[in-house]
Write a protein that holds these residues in place. Structure first.
Motif, PDB file in Angstrom:
ATOM      1  N   ARG A 195       0.731  -1.141  -0.019  1.00  0.00           N
ATOM      2  CA  ARG A 195      -0.091   0.016  -0.111  1.00  0.00           C
ATOM      3  C   ARG A 195       1.017   1.284  -0.314  1.00  0.00           C
ATOM      4  O   ARG A 195       0.619   2.049  -0.585  1.00  0.00           O
ATOM      5  CB  ARG A 195      -0.958   0.123   1.245  1.00  0.00           C
ATOM      6  CG  ARG A 195      -2.007   1.356   1.480  1.00  0.00           C
ATOM      7  CD  ARG A 195      -2.823   1.266   2.619  1.00  0.00           C
ATOM      8  NE  ARG A 195      -2.142   0.999   3.827  1.00  0.00           N
ATOM      9  CZ  ARG A 195      -1.671   1.719   4.346  1.00  0.00           C
ATOM     10  NH1 ARG A 195      -1.562   3.115   3.935  1.00  0.00           N
ATOM     11  NH2 ARG A 195      -0.858   1.413   5.559  1.00  0.00           N
ATOM     12  N   ARG A 198       2.396   1.714  -3.462  1.00  0.00           N
ATOM     13  CA  ARG A 198       1.286   2.231  -4.278  1.00  0.00           C
ATOM     14  C   ARG A 198       1.218   3.840  -4.133  1.00  0.00           C
ATOM     15  O   ARG A 198       0.866   4.280  -5.108  1.00  0.00           O
ATOM     16  CB  ARG A 198       0.058   1.638  -4.231  1.00  0.00           C
ATOM     17  CG  ARG A 198       0.164   0.055  -4.804  1.00  0.00           C
ATOM     18  CD  ARG A 198      -1.163  -0.742  -4.495  1.00  0.00           C
ATOM     19  NE  ARG A 198      -1.280  -2.053  -5.216  1.00  0.00           N
ATOM     20  CZ  ARG A 198      -2.195  -2.965  -4.921  1.00  0.00           C
ATOM     21  NH1 ARG A 198      -2.929  -3.014  -3.592  1.00  0.00           N
ATOM     22  NH2 ARG A 198      -2.067  -3.994  -5.834  1.00  0.00           N
ATOM     23  N   GLU A 199       1.175   4.130  -3.002  1.00  0.00           N
ATOM     24  CA  GLU A 199       0.855   5.637  -2.605  1.00  0.00           C
ATOM     25  C   GLU A 199       1.845   6.428  -3.226  1.00  0.00           C
ATOM     26  O   GLU A 199       1.835   7.814  -3.595  1.00  0.00           O
ATOM     27  CB  GLU A 199       0.478   5.809  -1.226  1.00  0.00           C
ATOM     28  CG  GLU A 199      -0.755   5.249  -0.611  1.00  0.00           C
ATOM     29  CD  GLU A 199      -0.788   5.338   0.867  1.00  0.00           C
ATOM     30  OE1 GLU A 199       0.361   5.610   1.543  1.00  0.00           O
ATOM     31  OE2 GLU A 199      -1.684   4.923   1.390  1.00  0.00           O
ATOM     32  N   GLU A 202       1.543   5.316  -7.571  1.00  0.00           N
ATOM     33  CA  GLU A 202       0.599   5.182  -8.456  1.00  0.00           C
ATOM     34  C   GLU A 202      -0.147   6.576  -8.338  1.00  0.00           C
ATOM     35  O   GLU A 202      -0.403   7.259  -7.512  1.00  0.00           O
ATOM     36  CB  GLU A 202      -0.507   4.196  -7.881  1.00  0.00           C
ATOM     37  CG  GLU A 202       0.107   2.712  -7.936  1.00  0.00           C
ATOM     38  CD  GLU A 202       0.033   2.222  -9.164  1.00  0.00           C
ATOM     39  OE1 GLU A 202      -0.237   2.771 -10.224  1.00  0.00           O
ATOM     40  OE2 GLU A 202       0.497   0.854  -9.298  1.00  0.00           O
ATOM     41  N   PRO A 205      -3.795   5.133  -6.345  1.00  0.00           N
ATOM     42  CA  PRO A 205      -3.308   3.938  -5.413  1.00  0.00           C
ATOM     43  C   PRO A 205      -4.645   2.857  -5.205  1.00  0.00           C
ATOM     44  O   PRO A 205      -4.428   1.735  -5.192  1.00  0.00           O
ATOM     45  CB  PRO A 205      -2.984   4.478  -4.240  1.00  0.00           C
ATOM     46  CG  PRO A 205      -2.726   5.984  -4.360  1.00  0.00           C
ATOM     47  CD  PRO A 205      -3.519   6.524  -5.551  1.00  0.00           C
ATOM     48  N   ASN A 206      -5.829   3.317  -5.408  1.00  0.00           N
ATOM     49  CA  ASN A 206      -6.782   2.243  -5.320  1.00  0.00           C
ATOM     50  C   ASN A 206      -7.335   1.714  -6.722  1.00  0.00           C
ATOM     51  O   ASN A 206      -7.934   0.915  -6.380  1.00  0.00           O
ATOM     52  CB  ASN A 206      -8.329   3.315  -4.889  1.00  0.00           C
ATOM     53  CG  ASN A 206      -8.020   3.822  -3.512  1.00  0.00           C
ATOM     54  OD1 ASN A 206      -7.622   3.371  -2.621  1.00  0.00           O
ATOM     55  ND2 ASN A 206      -8.451   5.276  -3.393  1.00  0.00           N
ATOM     56  N   PRO A 208      -4.720   0.672  -9.007  1.00  0.00           N
ATOM     57  CA  PRO A 208      -3.245   0.637  -9.477  1.00  0.00           C
ATOM     58  C   PRO A 208      -3.022   0.301 -10.879  1.00  0.00           C
ATOM     59  O   PRO A 208      -3.687  -0.637 -11.367  1.00  0.00           O
ATOM     60  CB  PRO A 208      -2.675  -0.368  -8.450  1.00  0.00           C
ATOM     61  CG  PRO A 208      -3.689  -1.494  -8.086  1.00  0.00           C
ATOM     62  CD  PRO A 208      -4.988  -0.328  -7.798  1.00  0.00           C
TER      63      PRO A 208
END
Length: 223
Positions: A195, A198-199, A202, A205-206, A208
């Motif tokens: 997570r 991804r933050e 991306e 992030p939700n 990806p």
């Protein structure tokens, strides 16, 4: 054809002299005078970095930069006689990677271009500046869409392992073994690290784009 550098500047004598200087040091370069010539050039050729003047006859380099940013993530270094902080801030905020004031030193400009080229060409297995993700294992740095992203030690190890096994599904068990070894771990530990990565990499992030969850198995970096 492939070029290291494209100079977009209506001061054609200066642009040609800069190209010649670069070529002495092994940097392939070309120059154009207008936005239209730049866009046409990029349709037929590959370029790793662009040097862009703000004043292009009756055109604006700012406008061209915005157009280029809609199409690619190539590094753009502004070169301009305009000295105001407002111009510098605009240039950087619309996607410029650096701002070099005219009259510039050819040796300093060359050094800046070499730094950009080294970032994308200096290590085995990395991708070009126009591709999405670059991993420099020697320097332990990553670049996503042309921008450096700072990762903590475990985050970098996890990201690098997924990158070097990209487009393959990697099980959670394999990630635990390769990244954490004999340390205490849990699914929650892995999920938190994914997570956080991804933050940082991306745009959303939700949803990806790069690191995909393969439910019931593990993860895959899709490139």
């Amino acid at each position: 054809m492939k070029y290291d550098c494209l100079i977009v500047d209506d001061e054609i004598e200066l642009a040609e002299a800069t190209c010649e200087y670069f070529q002495v040091f092994g940097i392939t370069a070309a120059c154009v005078k207008t936005s239209a010539e730049c866009l046409d050039f990029l349709k037929e050729n590959q370029v790793k970095v662009i040097l862009l003047d703000i004043n292009l006859e009756n055109e604006s380099g700012f406008t061209l930069c915005k157009q280029l940013r809609e199409q690619m993530e190539i590094p753009i270094l502004f070169i301009s006689a305009r000295q105001s902080d407002d111009d510098i801030l605009i240039a950087l905020n619309i996607g410029g990677d650096d701002y070099i004031k005219k009259p510039y030193s050819l040796s300093v400009l060359l050094a800046k271009v070499k730094v950009i080229l080294k970032r994308f060409d200096g290590f085995e297995g990395k991708k070009s500046a126009t591709e999405a993700i670059v991993v420099d294992d020697d320097a332990r740095k990553i670049y996503v869409e042309g921008q450096e992203v700072a990762l903590k030690n475990k985050e970098y190890n996890l990201f690098s392992y997924l990158y070097h096994n990209r487009n393959k599904v990697i099980s959670k068990e394999e990630l635990f073994e390769k990244i954490w070894g004999d340390e205490f771990f849990s699914d929650g530990t892995l999920n938190v690290h994914i997570r956080k990565i991804r933050e940082k990499i991306e745009r959303n992030p939700n949803e990806p784009k790069y690191i995909k969850t393969v439910w019931g198995i593990g993860y895959m970096m899709e490139l």
